[in-house]
Write an enzyme that holds these catalytic residues in place. Sequence first.
Site, PDB file in Angstrom:
ATOM      1  CG  HIS A 127       1.877  -2.275   9.905  1.00  0.00           C
ATOM      2  ND1 HIS A 127       1.064  -1.423   9.202  1.00  0.00           N
ATOM      3  CD2 HIS A 127       3.147  -1.856   9.670  1.00  0.00           C
ATOM      4  CE1 HIS A 127       1.814  -0.525   8.559  1.00  0.00           C
ATOM      5  NE2 HIS A 127       3.074  -0.780   8.825  1.00  0.00           N
ATOM      6  CB  CYS A 135       2.989  -9.608  29.422  1.00  0.00           C
ATOM      7  SG  CYS A 135       3.194  -8.588  30.902  1.00  0.00           S
TER       8      CYS A 135
HETATM    9  P1  NAD Z   1      -5.783   3.327   4.631  1.00  0.00           P
HETATM   10  O1  NAD Z   1      -6.980   3.172   5.530  1.00  0.00           O
HETATM   11  O2  NAD Z   1      -4.875   4.474   4.856  1.00  0.00           O
HETATM   12  O3  NAD Z   1      -6.272   3.415   3.108  1.00  0.00           O
HETATM   13  C1  NAD Z   1      -7.188   2.482   2.574  1.00  0.00           C
HETATM   14  C2  NAD Z   1      -7.166   2.634   1.055  1.00  0.00           C
HETATM   15  O4  NAD Z   1      -7.958   1.604   0.491  1.00  0.00           O
HETATM   16  C3  NAD Z   1      -7.756   3.962   0.582  1.00  0.00           C
HETATM   17  O5  NAD Z   1      -6.912   4.500  -0.422  1.00  0.00           O
HETATM   18  C4  NAD Z   1      -9.125   3.570   0.021  1.00  0.00           C
HETATM   19  O6  NAD Z   1      -9.498   4.378  -1.083  1.00  0.00           O
HETATM   20  C5  NAD Z   1      -8.868   2.150  -0.452  1.00  0.00           C
HETATM   21  N1  NAD Z   1     -10.046   1.275  -0.442  1.00  0.00           N
HETATM   22  C6  NAD Z   1     -11.079   1.249   0.430  1.00  0.00           C
HETATM   23  N2  NAD Z   1     -11.918   0.246   0.146  1.00  0.00           N
HETATM   24  C7  NAD Z   1     -11.422  -0.375  -0.948  1.00  0.00           C
HETATM   25  C8  NAD Z   1     -11.844  -1.494  -1.722  1.00  0.00           C
HETATM   26  N3  NAD Z   1     -12.950  -2.186  -1.424  1.00  0.00           N
HETATM   27  N4  NAD Z   1     -11.089  -1.865  -2.774  1.00  0.00           N
HETATM   28  C9  NAD Z   1      -9.951  -1.186  -3.098  1.00  0.00           C
HETATM   29  N5  NAD Z   1      -9.506  -0.112  -2.400  1.00  0.00           N
HETATM   30  C10 NAD Z   1     -10.224   0.270  -1.338  1.00  0.00           C
HETATM   31  O7  NAD Z   1      -5.027   1.940   4.694  1.00  0.00           O
HETATM   32  P2  NAD Z   1      -3.483   1.604   4.746  1.00  0.00           P
HETATM   33  O8  NAD Z   1      -2.780   2.344   3.646  1.00  0.00           O
HETATM   34  O9  NAD Z   1      -3.400   0.124   4.824  1.00  0.00           O
HETATM   35  O10 NAD Z   1      -2.934   2.231   6.107  1.00  0.00           O
HETATM   36  C11 NAD Z   1      -3.645   2.050   7.306  1.00  0.00           C
HETATM   37  C12 NAD Z   1      -2.897   1.395   8.453  1.00  0.00           C
HETATM   38  O11 NAD Z   1      -3.904   0.932   9.344  1.00  0.00           O
HETATM   39  C13 NAD Z   1      -2.095   0.174   8.090  1.00  0.00           C
HETATM   40  O12 NAD Z   1      -0.877   0.318   8.691  1.00  0.00           O
HETATM   41  C14 NAD Z   1      -2.830  -1.031   8.730  1.00  0.00           C
HETATM   42  O13 NAD Z   1      -1.952  -1.745   9.565  1.00  0.00           O
HETATM   43  C15 NAD Z   1      -3.867  -0.433   9.636  1.00  0.00           C
HETATM   44  N6  NAD Z   1      -5.230  -0.991   9.410  1.00  0.00           N
HETATM   45  C16 NAD Z   1      -5.388  -2.339   9.204  1.00  0.00           C
HETATM   46  C17 NAD Z   1      -6.652  -2.881   8.966  1.00  0.00           C
HETATM   47  C18 NAD Z   1      -6.791  -4.365   8.733  1.00  0.00           C
HETATM   48  O14 NAD Z   1      -5.965  -5.157   9.191  1.00  0.00           O
HETATM   49  N7  NAD Z   1      -7.826  -4.821   8.011  1.00  0.00           N
HETATM   50  C19 NAD Z   1      -7.761  -2.024   8.945  1.00  0.00           C
HETATM   51  C20 NAD Z   1      -7.571  -0.642   9.190  1.00  0.00           C
HETATM   52  C21 NAD Z   1      -6.285  -0.140   9.420  1.00  0.00           C
END
Ligand code: NAD
Length: 266
Positions: A127, A135
């Site tokens: 992603h 830009c």
């Molecule tokens: P999601 O937010 O949909 O799900 C997060 C998952 O992680 C949940 O199932 C939750 O129970 C679990 N979780 C939370 N804390 C945890 C921990 N400490 N240890 C283990 N598991 C834990 O995330 P997703 O499936 O990655 O989808 C979200 C989208 O949002 C992605 O496409 C991503 O690009 C983007 N995103 C990225 C970031 C980042 O770069 N850090 C942060 C938020 C969202």
Amino acid sequence: MSEQSLEACANSLAELSRRKAIVMVLTGAGISAESGIPTYRGRGGLWGRQHMRAMVKAEALRRLPRQAWEVLQQMREAIGASHPNPAHYALAELEELLRPGVRLIVVTQNIDGLHQAAGSRNVIELHGNITRFHCMVCGCQQDWLPLQLAVLPPRCACGGVIRPDVVLFGEPLPGTAWQEAQAIAQRAEGIIVIGTSLEVEPAASLPYEALRHGALAIEVNLDPTAFGNRANYQFRGFAGQVLPLLVQRLAHALGRATRRSSVPKA
Ligand code: NAD
């Protein structure tokens, strides 16, 4: 998380490392939660906030660039203040421990660059990355933008809106990264899924692809997921606690010392 299942899982990984194999790790926002970056879904997730949901869409960035950038700025600031946590370091160590037999490849949905910062060498960003920009009008690349922005949205010298190189909802994945990830999922003998709700397609299909090809499946997540129920090993807990313990058991199974002192006290 039982001691026996940790040990059995470490033994299965040790078994893989004795032959030439690919292990794919699919990570999501949950692995970075302990670095202070909020997830979208799950406990403490941002997804319940309707404004947030509406603004991380490609269409919002075109129609309402200031409002969309306000949301992007929140994410940039959280990521800008973050550092890798023990889960990121454990994965970098896992890559080293499994070498030279296993090629471990991290396929991440995250946009925070924390795997690379922790030392993981094979990382595919599905992603994109929020620390790179381009830009929207002339397409020129920008490697840097101050973390604090006085005026939103930031603009290029040509007048166009600058945006981060991330995949927003409604946009396709970068072709090369996606093709590489699919090929890896088909060849992987092991798949480790960490901190992802597996609700965002097409990334969510990758672990099932690996399962279909007979990969050993491991899941680490705070909450239950449909994939976890089909995995050989399912660890319900904080990635920053489970992964260092798994790496410690694997090092023991391989007769090697762990490199880092990130193993949490019991
Ligand atoms: P999601 O937010 O949909 O799900 C997060 C998952 O992680 C949940 O199932 C939750 O129970 C679990 N979780 C939370 N804390 C945890 C921990 N400490 N240890 C283990 N598991 C834990 O995330 P997703 O499936 O990655 O989808 C979200 C989208 O949002 C992605 O496409 C991503 O690009 C983007 N995103 C990225 C970031 C980042 O770069 N850090 C942060 C938020 C969202």
